[in-house]
Scaffold this motif. Structure first.
Motif, PDB file in Angstrom:
ATOM      1  N   PHE A  76       0.827  -1.209   0.000  1.00 35.52           N
ATOM      2  CA  PHE A  76       0.000   0.000   0.000  1.00 35.52           C
ATOM      3  C   PHE A  76       0.865   1.264   0.000  1.00 35.52           C
ATOM      4  N   GLN A  77       1.959   1.241   0.743  1.00 31.61           N
ATOM      5  CA  GLN A  77       2.844   2.408   0.776  1.00 31.61           C
ATOM      6  C   GLN A  77       3.461   2.681  -0.589  1.00 31.61           C
ATOM      7  N   ALA A  79       2.268   1.694  -3.511  1.00 28.42           N
ATOM      8  CA  ALA A  79       1.198   2.121  -4.418  1.00 28.42           C
ATOM      9  C   ALA A  79       0.896   3.596  -4.221  1.00 28.42           C
ATOM     10  N   TRP A  80       0.856   4.054  -2.966  1.00 25.05           N
ATOM     11  CA  TRP A  80       0.616   5.461  -2.697  1.00 25.05           C
ATOM     12  C   TRP A  80       1.737   6.316  -3.273  1.00 25.05           C
ATOM     13  N   LEU A  83       1.308   6.447  -7.117  1.00 24.69           N
ATOM     14  CA  LEU A  83       0.124   7.156  -7.588  1.00 24.69           C
ATOM     15  C   LEU A  83       0.117   8.644  -7.241  1.00 24.69           C
ATOM     16  N   PHE A  84       0.669   9.015  -6.090  1.00 23.40           N
ATOM     17  CA  PHE A  84       0.476  10.373  -5.617  1.00 23.40           C
ATOM     18  C   PHE A  84       1.746  11.207  -5.443  1.00 23.40           C
ATOM     19  N   ARG A  85       2.901  10.650  -5.693  1.00 25.91           N
ATOM     20  CA  ARG A  85       4.120  11.442  -5.570  1.00 25.91           C
ATOM     21  C   ARG A  85       4.840  11.487  -6.898  1.00 25.91           C
TER      22      ARG A  85
END
Length: 162
Positions: A76-77, A79-80, A83-85
């Motif tokens: 999850f880390q 993937a985050w 996707l977002f950085r």
């Protein structure tokens, strides 16, 4: 028992892998897998003269639980992060992790654990076996990450390979 099953864990793993590769559980598959599970460890026993003693009890189950939890959380880390950085925001670092483990099997298990956890990859072990080179995708504090690897994985592996 030791003469029939010199490596019980290896025998169990061979039987399970054989049944998974066969993709079905049949009497013939179990018998043939059982033959392989008995013969191959017996045949390879001379190549394992100083095999390490592992504890498959509470220490191993605790280690396995931590590793599985860390793999799920790290997925999850990562993937985050993807996707977002932006790529420029990542703080990728090389970490030199001093290791206190002494057996090659324990060091290999530590390196494999680190590589299984998304966001980190073990890339090399020093010639003397005292340092592990790890690449981490996003690290704020290198010393804290090294301490986390040592406390979460290495200390548990020391209990498993005691």
């Amino acid at each position: 028992m030791n003469r029939l099953l010199p490596h019980p864990a290896l025998s169990a793993m061979l039987l399970i892998v054989w049944l998974l590769m066969a993709n079905s559980i049949t009497v013939g598959g179990i018998v043939l897998g059982g033959v392989f599970a008995l013969v191959l460890p017996k045949f390879t026993q001379p190549f394992w003269p100083d095999r390490p003693r592992m504890r498959f009890g509470r220490a191993f189950l605790g280690y396995l639980g931590i590793v599985l939890l860390d793999i799920i959380v790290a997925n999850f880390q990562v993937a985050w992060l993807i996707l977002f950085r932006r790529n420029g925001d990542l703080r990728a670092r090389w970490l030199v992790v001093p290791i206190d483990l002494t057996t090659p099997e324990a060091i290999t298990m530590l390196a494999g654990t680190i590589s299984l956890t998304p966001g980190t990859v073990s890339s090399d072990v020093s010639a003397d076996g005292r340092y592990l080179l790890v690449h981490a995708l996003d690290v704020d504090d290198a010393e804290a990450e090294i301490a986390r690897i040592k406390t979460r994985y290495e200390t548990r592996l020391q209990r498993v390979f005691a």
